[in-house]
Design an enzyme around this catalytic site. Structure first.
Site, mmCIF file in Angstrom:
data_model
loop_
_atom_site.group_PDB
_atom_site.id
_atom_site.type_symbol
_atom_site.label_atom_id
_atom_site.label_comp_id
_atom_site.label_asym_id
_atom_site.label_seq_id
_atom_site.Cartn_x
_atom_site.Cartn_y
_atom_site.Cartn_z
ATOM 1 N N GLY A 127 0.821 -1.212 0.000
ATOM 2 C CA GLY A 127 0.000 0.000 0.000
ATOM 3 C C GLY A 127 0.853 1.258 0.000
ATOM 4 O O GLY A 127 2.020 1.245 0.380
ATOM 5 N N PHE A 128 0.232 2.322 -0.464
ATOM 6 C CA PHE A 128 0.900 3.622 -0.481
ATOM 7 C C PHE A 128 0.030 4.643 0.230
ATOM 8 O O PHE A 128 -1.182 4.678 0.025
ATOM 9 C CB PHE A 128 1.112 4.107 -1.931
ATOM 10 C CG PHE A 128 2.075 3.267 -2.708
ATOM 11 C CD1 PHE A 128 3.438 3.480 -2.608
ATOM 12 C CD2 PHE A 128 1.610 2.254 -3.526
ATOM 13 C CE1 PHE A 128 4.332 2.697 -3.323
ATOM 14 C CE2 PHE A 128 2.496 1.460 -4.244
ATOM 15 C CZ PHE A 128 3.863 1.670 -4.143
ATOM 16 N N GLY A 129 0.636 5.463 1.059
ATOM 17 C CA GLY A 129 -0.061 6.600 1.644
ATOM 18 C C GLY A 129 0.527 7.853 1.037
ATOM 19 O O GLY A 129 1.333 7.777 0.096
ATOM 20 N N THR A 130 0.153 9.000 1.559
ATOM 21 C CA THR A 130 0.659 10.250 0.995
ATOM 22 C C THR A 130 2.175 10.342 1.167
ATOM 23 O O THR A 130 2.889 10.740 0.258
ATOM 24 C CB THR A 130 -0.011 11.445 1.695
ATOM 25 O OG1 THR A 130 -1.397 11.152 1.839
ATOM 26 C CG2 THR A 130 0.155 12.718 0.897
ATOM 27 N N PHE A 131 2.657 9.997 2.363
ATOM 28 C CA PHE A 131 4.093 10.126 2.628
ATOM 29 C C PHE A 131 4.732 8.821 3.074
ATOM 30 O O PHE A 131 5.815 8.823 3.633
ATOM 31 C CB PHE A 131 4.330 11.205 3.696
ATOM 32 C CG PHE A 131 3.788 12.533 3.278
ATOM 33 C CD1 PHE A 131 4.394 13.254 2.264
ATOM 34 C CD2 PHE A 131 2.650 13.051 3.870
ATOM 35 C CE1 PHE A 131 3.881 14.478 1.853
ATOM 36 C CE2 PHE A 131 2.128 14.272 3.469
ATOM 37 C CZ PHE A 131 2.750 14.988 2.452
ATOM 38 N N SER A 132 4.024 7.719 2.891
ATOM 39 C CA SER A 132 4.592 6.460 3.364
ATOM 40 C C SER A 132 4.279 5.326 2.404
ATOM 41 O O SER A 132 3.391 5.430 1.561
ATOM 42 C CB SER A 132 4.027 6.121 4.744
ATOM 43 O OG SER A 132 2.659 5.829 4.617
ATOM 44 N N THR A 133 5.072 4.266 2.568
ATOM 45 C CA THR A 133 4.845 3.042 1.799
ATOM 46 C C THR A 133 4.643 1.936 2.809
ATOM 47 O O THR A 133 5.329 1.887 3.830
ATOM 48 C CB THR A 133 6.104 2.731 0.952
ATOM 49 O OG1 THR A 133 6.376 3.870 0.164
ATOM 50 C CG2 THR A 133 5.894 1.540 0.052
ATOM 51 N N VAL A 134 3.707 1.053 2.540
ATOM 52 C CA VAL A 134 3.471 -0.060 3.463
ATOM 53 C C VAL A 134 3.875 -1.356 2.766
ATOM 54 O O VAL A 134 3.463 -1.622 1.635
ATOM 55 C CB VAL A 134 1.993 -0.103 3.919
ATOM 56 C CG1 VAL A 134 1.759 -1.263 4.871
ATOM 57 C CG2 VAL A 134 1.594 1.216 4.583
ATOM 58 N N ASP B 132 -9.736 10.610 10.639
ATOM 59 C CA ASP B 132 -9.600 10.189 9.237
ATOM 60 C C ASP B 132 -10.240 8.820 9.013
ATOM 61 O O ASP B 132 -9.673 7.953 8.346
ATOM 62 C CB ASP B 132 -8.110 10.167 8.854
ATOM 63 C CG ASP B 132 -7.905 10.207 7.340
ATOM 64 O OD1 ASP B 132 -8.873 10.506 6.607
ATOM 65 O OD2 ASP B 132 -6.778 9.929 6.886
HETATM 66 N N1 ATP Z 1 -1.187 -2.992 8.735
HETATM 67 C C1 ATP Z 1 -1.419 -3.072 7.432
HETATM 68 N N2 ATP Z 1 -1.574 -4.266 6.826
HETATM 69 C C2 ATP Z 1 -1.812 -4.332 5.476
HETATM 70 N N3 ATP Z 1 -1.936 -3.263 4.671
HETATM 71 C C3 ATP Z 1 -1.805 -2.056 5.226
HETATM 72 C C4 ATP Z 1 -1.529 -1.890 6.623
HETATM 73 N N4 ATP Z 1 -1.454 -0.569 6.907
HETATM 74 C C5 ATP Z 1 -1.673 0.062 5.742
HETATM 75 N N5 ATP Z 1 -1.883 -0.817 4.721
HETATM 76 C C6 ATP Z 1 -2.157 -0.476 3.308
HETATM 77 O O1 ATP Z 1 -1.428 0.677 2.964
HETATM 78 C C7 ATP Z 1 -2.322 1.768 2.630
HETATM 79 C C8 ATP Z 1 -1.736 3.077 3.165
HETATM 80 O O2 ATP Z 1 -1.624 2.983 4.573
HETATM 81 P P1 ATP Z 1 -1.934 4.203 5.534
HETATM 82 O O3 ATP Z 1 -3.320 4.714 5.236
HETATM 83 O O4 ATP Z 1 -1.673 3.801 6.939
HETATM 84 O O5 ATP Z 1 -0.841 5.234 5.042
HETATM 85 P P2 ATP Z 1 -0.850 6.810 5.148
HETATM 86 O O6 ATP Z 1 0.446 7.333 4.600
HETATM 87 O O7 ATP Z 1 -1.160 7.205 6.546
HETATM 88 O O8 ATP Z 1 -2.047 7.146 4.196
HETATM 89 P P3 ATP Z 1 -2.905 8.451 4.066
HETATM 90 O O9 ATP Z 1 -2.243 9.221 3.006
HETATM 91 O O10 ATP Z 1 -4.268 7.902 3.678
HETATM 92 O O11 ATP Z 1 -2.939 9.135 5.393
HETATM 93 C C9 ATP Z 1 -3.657 1.377 3.251
HETATM 94 O O12 ATP Z 1 -4.748 1.942 2.577
HETATM 95 C C10 ATP Z 1 -3.627 -0.143 3.126
HETATM 96 O O13 ATP Z 1 -4.027 -0.544 1.827
#
Ligand code: ATP
Length: 342
Positions: A10-17, A131
């Site tokens: 997964g990808f967030g705005t500033f992070s990669t999961v 959120d």
């Molecule tokens: N614990 C986890 N297990 C599996 N997938 C996850 C997990 N945490 C996050 N992901 C995947 O990664 C994506 C991004 O995670 P997350 O929303 O925590 O990041 P963020 O950078 O905070 O995003 P945002 O920009 O929405 O605030 C999620 O929508 C999900 O698909």
């Protein structure tokens, strides 16, 4: 803890999961975890998220945090948060795969009950998540869902207003509560409004507010903040479901039901054994163009969670919104996990 980074999930705005494999089988941590990583740009948000998760402690409906770690990868310093791994990803991805159909009501009821128990815990400790959306509700192998992404969470402690002097957008506009639009109020009641929006989206496969492609998001904020319009309550939902949503979509946050109250609503207060878990066999349809939560502030259908902050002191909601909508296009700038509108 020793771990190895696996595939990105997964990808967030500033992070990669990514998936993280625990290479030391000490038994203290699971063999498979998720690791949320960012470079120094998103480090503050990750460490804030960890401190919120630490304050919240253990709750079965909240994604667990196993700790943080610093690594150097390809010469770059990475900040990592090790989390419980949700093998089926977010509900946003899950619902999108249904091609706009949404989940069966029995499943929606069960997921809603879980999110409410998580919210009750968060609110009881004195935080608001800020959120809640399908992208931040994660689905596990056994069908359980948990709340994730506490990057925007805040301690409320009676003061619901991060800044009285500015127009602030925190979270995802489609899920914003009227008091957040009008008064910058981000308390537990705003989470309940957002939960209502998530329930609509889970059940119908469509966002709770219908918006035309390309429209300016400020026009949506005006619909949310000013006037009597409510998010669209799906016609096919049971009467109990409709009533539940009406309790979430009370415009006045003081009169809106709390998570604690909603847990006693007949929509969720049911014996789970009565329900077949029929949705566990998911029909993966070819992805259609489904309106999902926006991903970035530059394109309406692609917004992501963010905060926008206009540093003007304005008294009435109409004045506040007007200041953003009127005139020429806003000058956007992004700093940290914030988007500033000047
Ligand atoms: N614990 C986890 N297990 C599996 N997938 C996850 C997990 N945490 C996050 N992901 C995947 O990664 C994506 C991004 O995670 P997350 O929303 O925590 O990041 P963020 O950078 O905070 O995003 P945002 O920009 O929405 O605030 C999620 O929508 C999900 O698909």
């Amino acid at each position: 803890m020793e771990w190895v980074r696996g595939e990105t999930v997964g990808f967030g705005t500033f992070s990669t999961v990514s998936v993280a494999t625990n290479t030391r089988d000490s038994g203290d941590f699971p063999a498979i975890m998720a690791v949320k990583s960012s470079d120094s740009y998103g480090a503050a948000s990750l460490s804030k998220e960890k401190s919120v998760l630490d304050s919240l402690g253990d709750c079965p409906e909240i994604v667990r945090c196993y700790g943080e770690d610093l690594t150097v990868e390809n010469g770059e310093k990475m900040h990592n948060l090790l989390l419980e791994y949700a093998s089926r990803g977010s509900l946003a991805t899950h619902v999108k795969k249904l091609g706009g159909e949404g989940l069966p009501e029995s499943t929606v009821r069960r997921h809603t009950g879980s999110v409410l128990r998580g919210l009750r815990h968060i609110h009881a400790i004195g935080f608001a998540h800020c959120d809640i959306k399908l992208g931040n509700i994660l689905l596990f192998n056994d069908g359980a869902v948990k709340i994730a992404d506490f990057g925007l969470a805040r301690r409320v402690d009676g003061d619901l207003t991060p800044s009285k002097k500015s127009v602030e957008i925190r979270g995802t506009p489609l899920y914003m509560a009227p008091e957040s639009v009008n008064e910058n109020e981000y308390g537990s009641a705003a989470d309940v409004w957002a939960l209502g929006c998530a329930v609509v989206e889970m059940f119908s496969g469509k966002t709770a507010w219908s918006v035309k492609e390309g429209s300016h998001f400020m026009s949506l904020l005006i619909r949310i903040g000013v006037g009597d319009e409510l998010p669209k309550i799906p016609e096919m939902l049971s009467e109990e479901g409709k009533d539940f949503l009406l309790k979430c979509f009370v415009k006045d946050p003081e009169k809106r039901w709390t998570a604690e109250m909603l847990l006693n609503h007949s929509f969720v207060a049911v014996d789970l054994e009565d329900y077949h878990r029929e949705d566990f066999v998911v029909k993966f349809k070819e992805e259609e163009k489904v309106l999902m939560s926006p991903k970035c502030p530059f394109e309406f259908h692609d917004w992501e969670s963010f905060t926008s902050d206009s540093h003007t002191s304005l008294d009435s909601p109409v004045e506040r919104l007007g200041s953003l909508v009127s005139g020429s296009s806003p000058d956007w700038s992004v700093g940290g996990s914030w988007v500033t509108v000047r």
